[in-house]
Design a protein around this motif. Structure first.
Motif, PDB file in Angstrom:
ATOM      1  N   ASP A 179       0.651  -1.735  -0.098  1.00  0.00           N
ATOM      2  CA  ASP A 179       0.027  -0.367   0.334  1.00  0.00           C
ATOM      3  C   ASP A 179       1.223   1.187  -0.190  1.00  0.00           C
ATOM      4  OD1 ASP A 179      -1.927  -1.376   0.211  1.00  0.00           O
ATOM      5  OD2 ASP A 179      -2.887  -1.531   2.072  1.00  0.00           O
ATOM      6  N   GLU A 231       3.791   1.876 -10.844  1.00  0.00           N
ATOM      7  CA  GLU A 231       2.784   1.737 -10.926  1.00  0.00           C
ATOM      8  C   GLU A 231       2.032   2.931  -9.840  1.00  0.00           C
ATOM      9  OE1 GLU A 231       4.465  -0.925 -10.729  1.00  0.00           O
ATOM     10  OE2 GLU A 231       4.513  -1.461  -8.528  1.00  0.00           O
ATOM     11  N   ARG A 232       2.775   2.646  -8.448  1.00  0.00           N
ATOM     12  CA  ARG A 232       2.823   3.614  -6.899  1.00  0.00           C
ATOM     13  C   ARG A 232       3.170   4.723  -7.078  1.00  0.00           C
ATOM     14  NH1 ARG A 232       3.996  -0.465  -2.626  1.00  0.00           N
ATOM     15  NH2 ARG A 232       4.910  -2.026  -4.185  1.00  0.00           N
ATOM     16  N   PHE A 240       3.457   8.550  -7.962  1.00  0.00           N
ATOM     17  CA  PHE A 240       2.594   9.713  -9.271  1.00  0.00           C
ATOM     18  C   PHE A 240       3.729  10.807  -9.309  1.00  0.00           C
ATOM     19  CE2 PHE A 240       0.218   6.796  -6.632  1.00  0.00           C
ATOM     20  CZ  PHE A 240      -0.718   6.122  -7.841  1.00  0.00           C
ATOM     21  N   GLN A 241       4.079  11.540 -10.201  1.00  0.00           N
ATOM     22  CA  GLN A 241       4.702  12.589 -10.719  1.00  0.00           C
ATOM     23  C   GLN A 241       4.270  13.715 -10.342  1.00  0.00           C
ATOM     24  OE1 GLN A 241       6.279  15.265 -10.331  1.00  0.00           O
ATOM     25  NE2 GLN A 241       8.420  13.757 -10.017  1.00  0.00           N
ATOM     26  N   VAL A 242       3.632  14.436  -9.523  1.00  0.00           N
ATOM     27  CA  VAL A 242       2.461  15.345  -9.938  1.00  0.00           C
ATOM     28  C   VAL A 242       2.950  17.132 -10.274  1.00  0.00           C
ATOM     29  CG1 VAL A 242       1.470  14.709  -7.705  1.00  0.00           C
ATOM     30  CG2 VAL A 242       2.882  16.539  -7.949  1.00  0.00           C
ATOM     31  N   MET A 246      -0.414  17.703  -4.456  1.00  0.00           N
ATOM     32  CA  MET A 246       0.416  16.875  -4.356  1.00  0.00           C
ATOM     33  C   MET A 246      -0.361  16.315  -2.259  1.00  0.00           C
ATOM     34  SD  MET A 246       3.928  15.660  -3.694  1.00  0.00           S
ATOM     35  CE  MET A 246       4.472  17.050  -2.200  1.00  0.00           C
ATOM     36  N   MET A 276      -3.511  15.460  -2.745  1.00  0.00           N
ATOM     37  CA  MET A 276      -4.098  14.108  -3.699  1.00  0.00           C
ATOM     38  C   MET A 276      -3.095  12.692  -2.901  1.00  0.00           C
ATOM     39  SD  MET A 276      -2.602  14.524  -7.081  1.00  0.00           S
ATOM     40  CE  MET A 276      -2.218  12.621  -8.120  1.00  0.00           C
ATOM     41  N   ALA A 327      -3.616  12.874   0.522  1.00  0.00           N
ATOM     42  CA  ALA A 327      -4.696  12.276   1.428  1.00  0.00           C
ATOM     43  C   ALA A 327      -5.598  11.647   1.182  1.00  0.00           C
ATOM     44  CB  ALA A 327      -5.349  14.278   1.746  1.00  0.00           C
ATOM     45  N   GLY A 328      -6.470  11.906  -0.249  1.00  0.00           N
ATOM     46  CA  GLY A 328      -7.577  11.179  -0.842  1.00  0.00           C
ATOM     47  C   GLY A 328      -7.432   9.548  -1.003  1.00  0.00           C
ATOM     48  N   LEU A 329      -5.869   9.451  -1.606  1.00  0.00           N
ATOM     49  CA  LEU A 329      -5.178   8.322  -1.828  1.00  0.00           C
ATOM     50  C   LEU A 329      -5.777   7.255  -0.043  1.00  0.00           C
ATOM     51  CD1 LEU A 329      -1.940   8.279  -4.300  1.00  0.00           C
ATOM     52  CD2 LEU A 329      -4.110   7.176  -4.389  1.00  0.00           C
ATOM     53  N   LEU A 380      -8.327   5.536   0.567  1.00  0.00           N
ATOM     54  CA  LEU A 380      -8.590   3.806   0.285  1.00  0.00           C
ATOM     55  C   LEU A 380      -7.376   2.911   0.953  1.00  0.00           C
ATOM     56  CD1 LEU A 380      -9.595   5.915  -1.661  1.00  0.00           C
ATOM     57  CD2 LEU A 380      -9.281   3.964  -3.024  1.00  0.00           C
ATOM     58  N   GLY A 381      -6.655   3.706   2.107  1.00  0.00           N
ATOM     59  CA  GLY A 381      -5.234   2.591   3.075  1.00  0.00           C
ATOM     60  C   GLY A 381      -4.397   2.748   2.449  1.00  0.00           C
ATOM     61  N   PHE A 382      -4.076   3.416   0.872  1.00  0.00           N
ATOM     62  CA  PHE A 382      -2.586   3.605   1.201  1.00  0.00           C
ATOM     63  C   PHE A 382      -2.580   4.222   1.813  1.00  0.00           C
ATOM     64  CE2 PHE A 382      -4.862   2.678  -3.377  1.00  0.00           C
ATOM     65  CZ  PHE A 382      -3.979   1.799  -3.879  1.00  0.00           C
TER      66      PHE A 382
END
Lengths: 313, 278
Positions: free
Chosen positions: A24, A47-48, A50-52, A59, A62, A64-66, A69-71
Motif C-alpha cells: 500500500d 505503478e505506485r 505519481f509525478q504531480v 500533491m 492527492m 490525502a485522498g489516496l 483508501l488505505g494507501f
C-alpha cells in the motif's frame, strides 16, 4: 573520518525496501524525485509512483485522498516547499488524521548554495504546532531508515526532516528507533547537550572537545520533536543542572523552544540554545554557512563552556 | 443495499430538494450561523446526487466500493448535513446540534462525521483529494466514481487548476467535478471581485469534458450526469448554472446572504416562501 551517508540516499533506498514489503505504500513527487532520490522508488514501482509536477498543494490533497483508501502515501519535496502546502496539510492531513507521510528534504543549511529561499530553518517549529502531527528529524542515514519503518508502522500524519549532503553515521544496524523516544548517546554530569537531526553528530563531536578540557557532557539525541520525550529531557536536566540545545534550525520554536517549554514547566534549568538566530541565511558553501550561522561542533562546545562559566563560577 | 430501494421520480427528488432547503433554513436560523446562499444554490444538485446518482449505503459509510463525494465548497455544510440526514447517515435530530459544542456536525465538513469522505472548508482544496480517490480506485481495481462539488468563487484558488491539470494528465474518467455556478462570492458578484469567465473554455483548455446545465432543473442534472458517465479517457465537469439563495426572494442573487443568519422576520418570511414553493 567516520562513514558518511546522505539522508536522501537512505530515503530512496528505504522507500524501495519498504515498497517491497508494504504493497500500500505509494509515493507522490513534486518534480524533485532525482534530488530526493524518490526516483529509486519510481524505477522499482512505477505503478505506485505519481509525478504531480510542480504543484505541492495538489500533491498533499492527492495524498490525502489516496490515504482514505488505505494507501500510505509519502510526499516528496524540499522542506522549504513543504511549507507551501501547510494549509493543505492542516485541513486534509492533520485535522482528519489521514495517514500521509510528508517528507521535507534539503532542510537546514546543507543546501548551501541555494540561498535563503531554499534553506529551511523553520519547518520543525511550524510542523510541531499542528495537532496530530508526528515530527521526526533523524541524525543520520541509519536513523532515516529506522524512522521510516516506524512511520509506516504507525497510522497517522507524520513529517520527516531530511538533509541533502552526506553526513556522519553515528548509529549502527542494531540501533532501535522508537517514535517519541530520545536516546542518550553519552553520559555526563557537567552539562547536557540536547540535540536533534543532523546536529546530533556535531553535539557528539562537541562532547569530545569538552572532554579534552575535563568537562563531562551528556548527549541526548531527540529525533522525535513530537511527541516529545519529556521524561528523558527532564532526566538530562536533573542529571546535569545545565542544558544546551543544538539544532540546524531556528532557535525559535524548534528543539530549543520545545525543551524550554518542557523544562520551564517541569524542571526550570538554565539553558542556552545553539541554532540559527532569528535571521535568514544566504548562499555559500555549506561549511561557511555552518560557521557563520553558528552551528558547528565548536559552537556547541563554546556555548557549553560559556554556559558553565555563567552559572557555575 | 447499495441502491435506493425504489428509485425516486424527478418530482420526488425535487421534493427532497425543497425539504433540504427548509431544513437548512432551520439550521442556520437555530445556530444563527452558516451559509444559506451557497447552500440553497446546491439543493437540487445534492438531491440528485444522494437520491439517484451516488452508489452509497448509509448503513455502511465506510463501504469500500461506495462512490465518493467531496464538498470542496465546505461552507455549504448546512445543506450537506441536511442531505446526509435525509439519506439516513444520522438521525435528523442531529441537525439541531449543528455548530453546538461536541456536535458531530462542525461548521465545515469533517471526516469524523458519518458520510463525509473528506474534510474541507479552506477553499480550493477538494478536487485534489478527489484525484487521489480516483487514482486509488484505479490502483485497487474498483469501479466507484468520485464526485467533487466546487463553488465558482473558490476556483479562483490556484490549487484547483493544479488539480485540473493533474486529473486530465491521469485521464481520470471516474472523476466528476460539479461547479455550483451561482456567480456570487463572499464579497461581491464574481464578475466584480475577480472574474472566472470564460469558465467552459478554461476547463476545456485543461483537458476536461465540459457539460453545462440548469442546476435547479432536476431532470436536466440527472440527464447531464448520466451523459457524463459515458465519457472515457478524461475527467468530466458539469457547470451547473444556479442562483445563490435560490428559493427565498430576498436572498436570491444577493451577495449579502453568503454567510448571514436571518432575523426572526426574515426567517418567518423565508419559511413561508420555502413552504409554498412548488
Amino acid at each position: 573520518m567516520p562513514e558518511q551517508i546522505a539522508m536522501r540516499e537512505a530515503f530512496g533506498q528505504t522507500l524501495v525496501a519498504l515498497g517491497k514489503r508494504v504493497p500500500d505504500l505509494v509515493v507522490l513527487d513534486a518534480d524533485v524525485a532525482p534530488s530526493t532520490r524518490a526516483v529509486l522508488f519510481a524505477q522499482a514501482f512505477p505503478e505506485r509512483f505519481f509525478q504531480v509536477g510542480i504543484a505541492e498543494q495538489n500533491m498533499i490533497g492527492m495524498a490525502a485522498g489516496l490515504s482514505t483508501l488505505g494507501f500510505i502515501p509519502f510526499t516528496s519535496t524540499f522542506a522549504c516547499f513543504a511549507k507551501r502546502d501547510l494549509d493543505q496539510i492542516r485541513i486534509t492531513v492533520a485535522q482528519p488524521k489521514n495517514n500521509v507521510k510528508v517528507t521535507g528534504h534539503y532542510s537546514g543549511l546543507l543546501a548551501g548554495k541555494t540561498g535563503k529561499t531554499h534553506l529551511s530553518i523553520q519547518d520543525l517549529a511550524i510542523m510541531r504546532t499542528m495537532p496530530n502531527m508526528t515530527v521526526i528529524a533523524p541524525a543520520d542515514g541509519v536513523e532515516v531508515e529506522k524512522a521510516m519503518e516506524a512511520m509506516v508502522a504507525v497510522h497517522g500524519p507524520a513529517y520527516l526532516r531530511l538533509a541533502r549532503d552526506p553526513s556522519p553515521v553515528i548509529f549502527d544496524a542494531s540501533y532501535r528507533f522508537e517514535i517519541g523516544r530520545a536516546v542518550t548517546l553519552r553520559d555526563g554530569s557537567d552539562v547536557a547537550l540536547i540535540s536533534t537531526g543532523i546536529q546530533t553528530p556535531r553535539a557528539v563531536e562537541a562532547a569530545g572537545l569538552l572532554q579534552a578540557e575535563g568537562i563531562n557532557a551528556l548527549v541526548l539525541h531527540v529525533p522525535t520533536l513530537k511527541p516529545l520525550d519529556v521524561d528523558a529531557i527532564v532526566a538530562a536536566a536533573e542529571r546535569t543542572g545545565l542544558v544546551v540545545t543544538a539544532e540546524e534550525h531556528s532557535i525559535l520554536g524548534g528543539l530549543g523552544g520545545a525543551v524550554a517549554e518542557v523544562l520551564s514547566e517541569h524542571r526550570p534549568t538554565p539553558m542556552a540554545r545553539v541554532g540559527v538566530r532569528d535571521v535568514y541565511a544566504e548562499s555559500a558553501p555549506n561549511d561557511a554557512l555552518l560557521e557563520k550561522y553558528g552551528v558547528t561542533a565548536r559552537h556547541v562546545a563554546q556555548a557549553a563552556r560559556s554556559h558553565l562559566a555563567k552559572w557555575r563560577r | 443495499m447499495a441502491e435506493m430501494e425504489e428509485m425516486l421520480t424527478v418530482a420526488e427528488i425535487q421534493e427532497v430538494a425543497d425539504r433540504l432547503r427548509r431544513r437548512t433554513l432551520d439550521m442556520v436560523w437555530r445556530a444563527q450561523a452558516g451559509h444559506p446562499g451557497g447552500s440553497f444554490s446546491l439543493a437540487e444538485i445534492l438531491a440528485c446526487l444522494y437520491f439517484r446518482v451516488l452508489r452509497i449505503d448509509p448503513s455502511r459509510p465506510d463501504w469500500p466500493d461506495r462512490d465518493r463525494f467531496v464538498l470542496s465548497k465546505g461552507h455549504a455544510a448546512p445543506i450537506y448535513y441536511a442531505t446526509l440526514a435525509e439519506r439516513g447517515y444520522f438521525p435528523p435530530e442531529a441537525l439541531d446540534t449543528y455548530d453546538e459544542l461536541n456536535s458531530i456536525l462542525q461548521g465545515h465538513p469533517d471526516m469524523h462525521t458519518p458520510g463525509v469522505d473528506m474534510s474541507s472548508g479552506s477553499l480550493g482544496q477538494g478536487l485534489s483529494p478527489g484525484i487521489g480517490m480516483a487514482l486509488g480506485a484505479r490502483l485497487r481495481g474498483k469501479e466507484f466514481r468520485v464526485y467533487v462539488v466546487l463553488g465558482d468563487g473558490e476556483i479562483q484558488e490556484g490549487q484547483v487548476w493544479e488539480a485540473a491539470m493533474a486529473a486530465s494528465a491521469y485521464r481520470l474518467d471516474n472523476l466528476v467535478a460539479i461547479v455550483d455556478w451561482n456567480k456570487i462570492q463572499l464579497s461581491d458578484f464574481i464578475e466584480k471581485a475577480m472574474p472566472v469567465d470564460p469558465l467552459p473554455d478554461k476547463w476545456r483548455a485543461f483537458g476536461w469534458h465540459v457539460r453545462e446545465c440548469d442546476g435547479h432543473d432536476v431532470a436536466a442534472i440527472l440527464h447531464a450526469l448520466e451523459e457524463l458517465r459515458q465519457v472515457r479517457g478524461r475527467p468530466t465537469v458539469l457547470l451547473a448554472h444556479t442562483v445563490k439563495g435560490k428559493g427565498v426572494s430576498f436572498m436570491e442573487n444577493n451577495p449579502a446572504w453568503h454567510a448571514k443568519a436571518p432575523n426572526e422576520q426574515e426567517y418567518l418570511q423565508a419559511r413561508t416562501e420555502l413552504a409554498v414553493r412548488r
